[in-house]
Design an enzyme around this catalytic site. Structure first.
Site, PDB file in Angstrom:
ATOM      1  CB  VAL A   9      -1.044   0.129   1.126  1.00 45.28           C
ATOM      2  CG1 VAL A   9      -1.784   1.146   1.187  1.00 45.28           C
ATOM      3  CG2 VAL A   9      -1.861  -1.201   1.288  1.00 45.28           C
ATOM      4  CG  HIS A  20      12.829  -1.949  14.619  1.00 43.53           C
ATOM      5  ND1 HIS A  20      12.367  -0.868  15.235  1.00 43.53           N
ATOM      6  CD2 HIS A  20      12.366  -2.804  15.555  1.00 43.53           C
ATOM      7  CE1 HIS A  20      11.706  -1.282  16.610  1.00 43.53           C
ATOM      8  NE2 HIS A  20      11.754  -2.337  16.505  1.00 43.53           N
ATOM      9  CG  HIS A  85       7.827 -11.155  18.010  1.00 45.53           C
ATOM     10  ND1 HIS A  85       6.458 -10.667  18.390  1.00 45.53           N
ATOM     11  CD2 HIS A  85       8.531 -10.198  18.367  1.00 45.53           C
ATOM     12  CE1 HIS A  85       6.421  -9.383  18.877  1.00 45.53           C
ATOM     13  NE2 HIS A  85       7.846  -9.129  19.060  1.00 45.53           N
ATOM     14  NE  ARG A 196       9.832  19.799  34.812  1.00 46.48           N
ATOM     15  CZ  ARG A 196      10.554  20.826  34.162  1.00 46.48           C
ATOM     16  NH1 ARG A 196      11.841  20.930  34.083  1.00 46.48           N
ATOM     17  NH2 ARG A 196       9.686  21.983  34.031  1.00 46.48           N
ATOM     18  CE1 TYR A 218       2.817   0.475  11.560  1.00 46.10           C
ATOM     19  CE2 TYR A 218       1.944   0.831  13.795  1.00 46.10           C
ATOM     20  CZ  TYR A 218       2.969   0.835  12.754  1.00 46.10           C
ATOM     21  OH  TYR A 218       4.027   1.938  13.327  1.00 46.10           O
ATOM     22  NE  ARG A 295      -2.937  -2.932  -5.360  1.00 48.08           N
ATOM     23  CZ  ARG A 295      -2.705  -2.471  -4.386  1.00 48.08           C
ATOM     24  NH1 ARG A 295      -1.543  -2.984  -3.335  1.00 48.08           N
ATOM     25  NH2 ARG A 295      -3.564  -1.575  -3.560  1.00 48.08           N
ATOM     26  CE  LYS A 372      12.349  25.333  36.619  1.00 49.91           C
ATOM     27  NZ  LYS A 372      12.179  26.697  35.688  1.00 49.91           N
TER      28      LYS A 372
END
Length: 449
Positions: A9, A20, A85, A196, A218, A295, A372
């Site tokens: 796509v 990755h 996995h 923070r 996805y 397709r 902070k």
């Protein structure tokens, strides 16, 4: 490929798991070394740093062909228990260490494989199995695979990398996250990674972009059609294509998950092998793959939302597992087909889930922050404290119908049956149908006048 069928796509999404994995290792190294430098009281040693980097580098090596297609669509056809996995990643790492005699290499860097392998496994999976780390170093489990609130270096890399490949703007900055991260002992007695309080909305942006990618890429309806067809081709070829395993034994694709030697030889190239092998037994698989290339995909008929779910005791938010929803919908639909005397099996029901990464719950509510002027106090910030315009619902299940036949008559039958089923069984009418119905009703009223 990292994104499986998304490439069909979005051709720009051609990156793979190797890239990755290197990216996750790099960000993990930057993160842990930043904490080691800025907070010496944490007593992060070089062994911790190396274990984090190894876990990050190898966390995804257990993915099969076309990544999540193999895990979520193909394997469930042959494996009754849920295969993940992540577990395969560690098994494969063990195999690679043994196969390549890497124990001595580990020693060169101050690691003992037999001693440190449990640590690496826990960091890869984000799960504490034994007493490897005490509560003072619990934060190490929140770096590679964070199951507490799902913000980790894995997500930071794949979202940035996927956005780049898909041409989608990514506003979350992992460098800024690392800059404002501190480890603080929280009220539960554990040392957590805290941010923070001004990072609150930026973390929301991380989960928002995750949801955007799930909807636009996805779980894209065309991408899913391609992957379902590839999966069907792999399932039909499973008994005809064999992978060389340990000691030369021949393994089916579905058996490779239990033989790491075979698993290392099982890649996306198996598709090319199916297409180029002259065999009548592979003809069905070859036709499916040819259809996908041309397709001539399974026809997307429409989608609806899952019905309101029953509320569990002591919970004010309805929730039901995806497997329960899938089972109930398929049983209801098949029952409906029998009552309408429709014996057609030219359909495929796909059930997809959209969420912020923590089921029905808001993941940001579980995060720890610091202010902070109180940098050593870990606090939670609820959404309503920050804004009343933030999301209230964090999970949505979509039921999709595809027609597997190219015949216009079959497509029309599946289309008509699906819409009738939705109307008669209390599901939302597929988008567009309600509008058409109301327009038709208005026309009839005008004609009667």
């Amino acid at each position: 490929k990292q994104l499986g069928g998304v490439y069909y796509v979005y051709p720009g999404a051609s990156h793979n798991r190797f890239e990755h994995s290197i990216g996750v290792c790099y960000i993990a190294g930057e993160f842990i070394e930043s904490l080691q430098y800025r907070q010496p009281e944490l007593e992060i040693n070089n062994c911790d740093v190396l274990c984090i980097k190894i876990a990050a580098l190898c966390h995804d090596i257990g993915h099969g062909p076309f990544s999540h297609l193999f895990q979520d669509l193909f394997i469930p056809n042959f494996c009754k228990t849920k295969w993940k996995h992540e577990e395969c990643s560690f098994k494969l790492l063990e195999h690679l260490v043994k196969q390549n005699d890497l124990e001595d290499t580990f020693k060169l860097y101050g690691l003992e494989w037999e001693t440190n392998k449990t640590v690496i496994k826990e960091l890869m999976m984000g799960v504490q199995v034994g007493q490897t780390y005490d509560e003072k170093k619990y934060f190490l489990y929140e770096i590679v695979a964070n199951h507490d609130y799902n913000v980790d270096v894995d997500k930071m890399d794949y979202l940035a990398r996927d956005c780049h490949g898909l041409g989608i703007e990514m506003k979350f900055c992992w460098k800024r996250y690392i800059k404002f991260a501190r480890v603080i002992k929280a009220k539960d007695g554990k040392h957590h990674i805290c941010l923070r309080e001004k990072m609150f909305r930026e973390v929301y942006e991380l989960f928002h972009i995750r949801d955007t990618l799930f909807r636009n890429a996805y779980q894209h309806k065309t991408k899913r059609a391609v992957e379902i067809m590839i999966c069907d081709a792999l399932v039909k070829a499973n008994d005809k294509i064999f992978i060389r395993g340990e000691k030369g034994k021949q393994k089916k694709m579905s058996e490779a998950i239990n033989d790491m030697y075979a698993f290392t030889n099982l890649t996306d190239s198996v598709i090319g092998r199916i297409r180029s092998t002259p065999s009548e037994e592979l003809e069905e698989s070859q036709k499916l793959l040819e259809r996908a290339e041309k397709r001539k995909l399974y026809k997307f008929i429409g989608h609806t939302k899952s019905k309101p779910q029953k509320v569990k005791p002591h919970e004010d938010t309805p929730y039901q597992s995806l497997d329960d929803i899938r089972k109930h919908f398929k049983e209801s639909y098949n029952k409906y087909l029998s009552t309408t005397h429709n014996s057609s099996n030219n359909f495929y029901i796909d059930i997809v889930e959209f969420q912020y990464g923590n089921g029905k719950e808001n993941p940001v509510d579980k995060m720890w922050f610091y202010r902070k002027y109180s940098p050593d106090e870990a606090v939670h910030i609820k959404s309503n404290q920050e804004s009343s315009m933030l999301p209230k619902v964090f999970i949505e299940v979509e039921l999709r119908m595809y027609c597997t036949s190219e015949s216009p008559e079959d497509i029309e039958t599946v289309d008509r049956t699906f819409k009738s089923f939705c109307i008669e069984n209390g599901y939302e009418v597929p988008p567009g149908e309600q509008l058409q119905a109301s327009e038709s009703s208005s026309s009839e009223d005008e004609n009667s006048l």
